[in-house]
Structures are given as structure tokens and as C-alpha cells.
Design an enzyme around this catalytic site. Structure first.
Site, PDB file in Angstrom:
ATOM      1  CG  ASP A 340      35.786  37.278  31.952  1.00  8.53           C
ATOM      2  OD1 ASP A 340      35.240  36.475  32.739  1.00  8.53           O
ATOM      3  OD2 ASP A 340      37.015  37.316  31.759  1.00  8.53           O
ATOM      4  NE  ARG A 342      37.053  34.209  33.218  1.00  9.45           N
ATOM      5  CZ  ARG A 342      38.186  34.129  32.537  1.00  9.45           C
ATOM      6  NH1 ARG A 342      38.926  33.032  32.617  1.00  9.45           N
ATOM      7  NH2 ARG A 342      38.589  35.141  31.782  1.00  9.45           N
TER       8      ARG A 342
END
Length: 418
Positions: A340, A342
Site C-alpha cells: 500500500d 498511499r
């Protein structure tokens, strides 16, 4: 006895102002990042203040991989490109090509030789011909926007130098124990007390910049009637990369406490096309419906975060890998991406621009929960939404719970919907 990480930190961290004064005085500071990230402490000193004695101290107490964090503009002026074209490092640590000083050094690896190259990197008069590559020293490129874009030690270092009014070049290395295991917060604080070194969390730099910097600009607003009721839509533009993001506001939220918030990452396949592979579309619909039902709240829609930050094309490639037995985690890793990638700084700035400080966050994602806290917002409550398991998304949801730590509390399989 103080036991939790938060209690240990709050009892021992110094103010950002104290750390800045120490850097100006040529002293070391230690910056610790989030437990959910690297969970490490970096020993940091201003590049222009480095001496052989201080470099020796760095080498004695860290991994020995000593780096210098600089702005991308400065590295470009020195003709120091990225080390690799495809950065597959877990946290995208932005190494450039390694360097040595072109003159006045021996092997390049001694404390004196490393001090020499740092002094050159910190000197605004230095030119590309003052360096040779490869070498024994590792420059790092700070992201534009600093800790508000990427909450790492590289960005923390450059931001600290700029806040201190020093040349934007700082030396950093990761602290280790005598057995070369990584120091965690209790060991870091003990080391700091022994050597009288100030310790600050990266969140203190973030909080300061959140108050002093503006990285989003609201460009338009209008009433938006939806199937869930009337919202006010605001379009924000990131001053970092020009991406336009949305905020849907229900009711009067400015200055209110404990505002209901959903920060939602763009998912074309789930949000628009109704894909059953993920629960994104259902999360979006449920969040809007819940906010409308409560009468007050905000939904921030972050664009450019497709597939947990890997982009639409790569996400579809990940789907193909999942059809061949990979789960959503291993598919990302197989393509060389983090699980991930982000970041939530822009979303946090949008919330701050809407004059929110304390929020109730609709999420199952611990990275989002702690990431938004790190960007200066106080989360007073986590609000879960119902999760529906289907044949198409069961493995995906279980992977998020079991391997990514999402707070899903999945029901057993006989509650599966058709």
C-alpha cells in the site's frame, strides 16, 4: 509504569523548537517515525555542521549506511540521478547514485572521507565535477512537499534544515543496538538520555507544516444533489502534482467537533463499474448514505490512488495475477510495488481547509487511521461500516484482514451474500 508507545513518547519527546535550536548549534537530533511505518529512529545532524568527530559518532551507533538528504532541485544541479529507474524499495527510499568526493580523499569510506563528501554536498558552491560515482556515500532525494507528501526520515531531515534556516542538506543514519538489531523507541530514548540528544516524532514536523504551509487550493464549489441527498461539492487542486480531488460536505461542518469523515481512494472499477472484486464501491455508497443519514459529515475523494496507489493499469495486471492464485498482497509484491503506497497528506489538508480538527473516521484501514493522525488531525472515534462477503471478494477481504491488518471482523462464510 509507562508502557504504551504513545505514553513513552509523550513523556520524553522535546519540542520542535528545541530540536531546531540544537540543529543550529551543530548538535544531533533523533527523529522517530510512526510505529506503523519503519518504527525506527534516525540520528540527524546538519550537513554544514558535520565534523570528523561527529561522523565517527554516527558510524559507531548506526547501521553505517550514512546518507545525506537534499532537495531534488539541489541533486539535479549536481547531476546526481536516482540510483534505479524502478524503485522497488518497500518505502520508496529515494536513493541517488552513490558518491565520493573527487579530490582530497583516500578510499572514500573513512569518517574523514565521508565528512568531506558531506561538506561538499552541503556547500551551495559545489559543482558536479566535485563528485565521482559510484562511491561510498548515499544522497537521498526529498519529495517536493516534504513530510506533507511523504512522512519519511528523508523529508523530515530536509524540512528540519529549512525550518532551522540552514542549508537544505542533512546527514542521517538509522540507530542500531550493540547487536546491530534496530533500536525501537525504548532503546532510542535510553540512548538519547545517555548522550543528551533531543528526540522528536515526525508527527511534530508534520503538525507544524500543516499549520504553516498550504498545499491544496479550492478551485470551485457547488450544490450537488445525489441519490443520498444534497451535498456541497468542493474541488481542490494539489499544488504538489496538480491532481484535482473532491470533498462532499453534508451540513455545516466548519469549526465543529467530532465530524463524521470518510477519506476514500479513487477506484474506477469498484466505484463506477460495480466490480465485485473489491468492496470499494460498497464502502463509498455506504459512507455517503451514512453521512446523509446523520445529517453532517464529509467525504473526501482522493484521485490518483487507484489500486492502493499503483495505478489503474497495474491494478488490472494484479487482477490477472489474482486469477492465477496470487492474493492482493502478493500480486502487488510480484509486480515490484509496495502493498500500500498511499499517502494521506492531501486529504488531511482538505479536511483542515474545511476547518476540521477532531473527526470520527469511517474506515477499516489502520494505515489510513494512523496516517491521518500523523497529519495533524485528531481522530476521536473509528466508525466501522458493515462488510458483505461474496464469492468474488471473499479472498480479497480475508487477505486485507489477515495480512494487512484491516479491522474487518469478518463474519463466517455461511453469512456470505449471493
Amino acid at each position: 509504569m509507562i508502557e504504551t508507545r504513545e505514553e513513552v513518547g509523550s513523556a520524553n519527546f522535546v519540542s520542535l523548537e528545541r530540536a531546531i535550536e540544537d540543529l543550529r548549534a551543530g548538535k544531533f537530533v533523533i527523529v522517530v517515525d510512526e510505529a506503523s511505518r519503519e518504527d525506527e529512529g534516525d540520528l540527524i545532524i546538519a550537513g554544514e555542521k558535520i565534523t570528523v568527530e561527529k561522523m565517527t559518532f554516527l558510524l559507531q551507533h548506526t547501521t553505517g549506511v550514512v546518507c545525506a538528504a537534499l532537495s531534488q532541485e539541489r541533486l539535479l544541479s549536481l547531476d546526481l540521478p536516482p540510483m534505479v529507474k524502478d524503485n522497488r524499495c518497500r518505502f520508496k527510499t529515494p536513493f541517488t547514485v552513490s558518491v565520493d568526493a573527487a579530490h582530497g580523499v583516500t578510499t572514500g569510506v573513512s569518517a574523514a572521507d565521508r565528512t568531506k563528501v558531506v561538506q561538499l554536498l552541503a556547500d551551495p558552491k559545489s559543482k558536479p565535477e566535485d563528485f565521482i560515482s559510484p562511491g561510498h556515500f548515499f544522497p537521498l532525494a526529498s519529495s517536493p512537499g516534504g513530510v506533507l507528501k511523504r512522512a519519511g526520515h528523508t523529508e523530515s531531515t530536509v524540512d528540519l534544515m529549512e525550518l532551522a534556516g540552514l542549508q537544505p542538506c542533512g546527514v542521517l543514519a538509522e540507530l542500531v543496538n550493540e547487536d546491530y538489531s534496530m533500536m525501537r523507541l525504548p532503546q532510542i530514548l535510553e540512548f538519547a538520555r545517555k548522550h543528551n540528544i533531543a528526540v522528536i516524532p515526525v508527527t511534530s514536523i508534520i503538525a507544524h507544516r500543516m499549520l504553516s504551509d498550504r498545499l491544496v487550493s479550492k478551485i470551485s464549489s457547488a450544490r450537488l444533489p445525489t441519490i443520498y441527498g444534497d451535498f456541497t461539492i468542493h474541488v481542490y487542486e494539489s499544488l504538489l502534482e496538480g491532481m484535482q480531488h473532491l470533498a462532499l460536505v453534508k451540513g455545516n461542518v466548519a469549526g465543529k467537533s467530532n465530524v463524521l469523515v470518510r477519506v476514500h481512494s479513487e477506484c474506477v472499477t469498484g466505484d463506477i463499474l460495480g466490480s465485485k472484486r473489491c468492496d470499494c464501491g460498497e464502502q463509498l455508497s455506504s459512507a455517503m448514505s451514512y453521512i446523509a443519514e446523520k445529517g453532517t459529515g464529509v467525504l473526501v475523494y482522493l484521485r490518483g490512488q487507484e489500486g492502493r496507489g499503483i495505478g489503474l493499469g497495474h491494478k488490472v495486471r494484479a487482477y490477472a495475477l489474482q486469477d492465477n492464485g496470487y492474493d492482493t498482497v502478493d500480486a502487488n509484491l510480484a509486480m515490484g510495488f509496495p502493498v500500500d503506497s498511499r499517502e494521506y497528506g492531501i486529504g488531511a489538508q482538505i479536511l483542515v481547509d474545511l476547518k476540521l480538527t477532531t473527526i470520527k473516521l469511517i474506515t477499516h484501514n489502520p494505515q489510513k487511521y494512523f496516517g491521518l493522525q500523523g497529519f495533524g488531525l485528531s481522530i476521536t472515534e473509528r466508525v466501522p461500516l458493515p462488510v458483505r462477503i461474496s464469492e468474488d471478494n471473499e479472498q480479497y477481504l480475508r487477505t486485507k484482514q489477515e495480512r494487512m491488518g484491516h479491522w474487518l471482523d469478518l463474519p463466517c462464510c455461511n453469512n456470505r451474500v449471493q
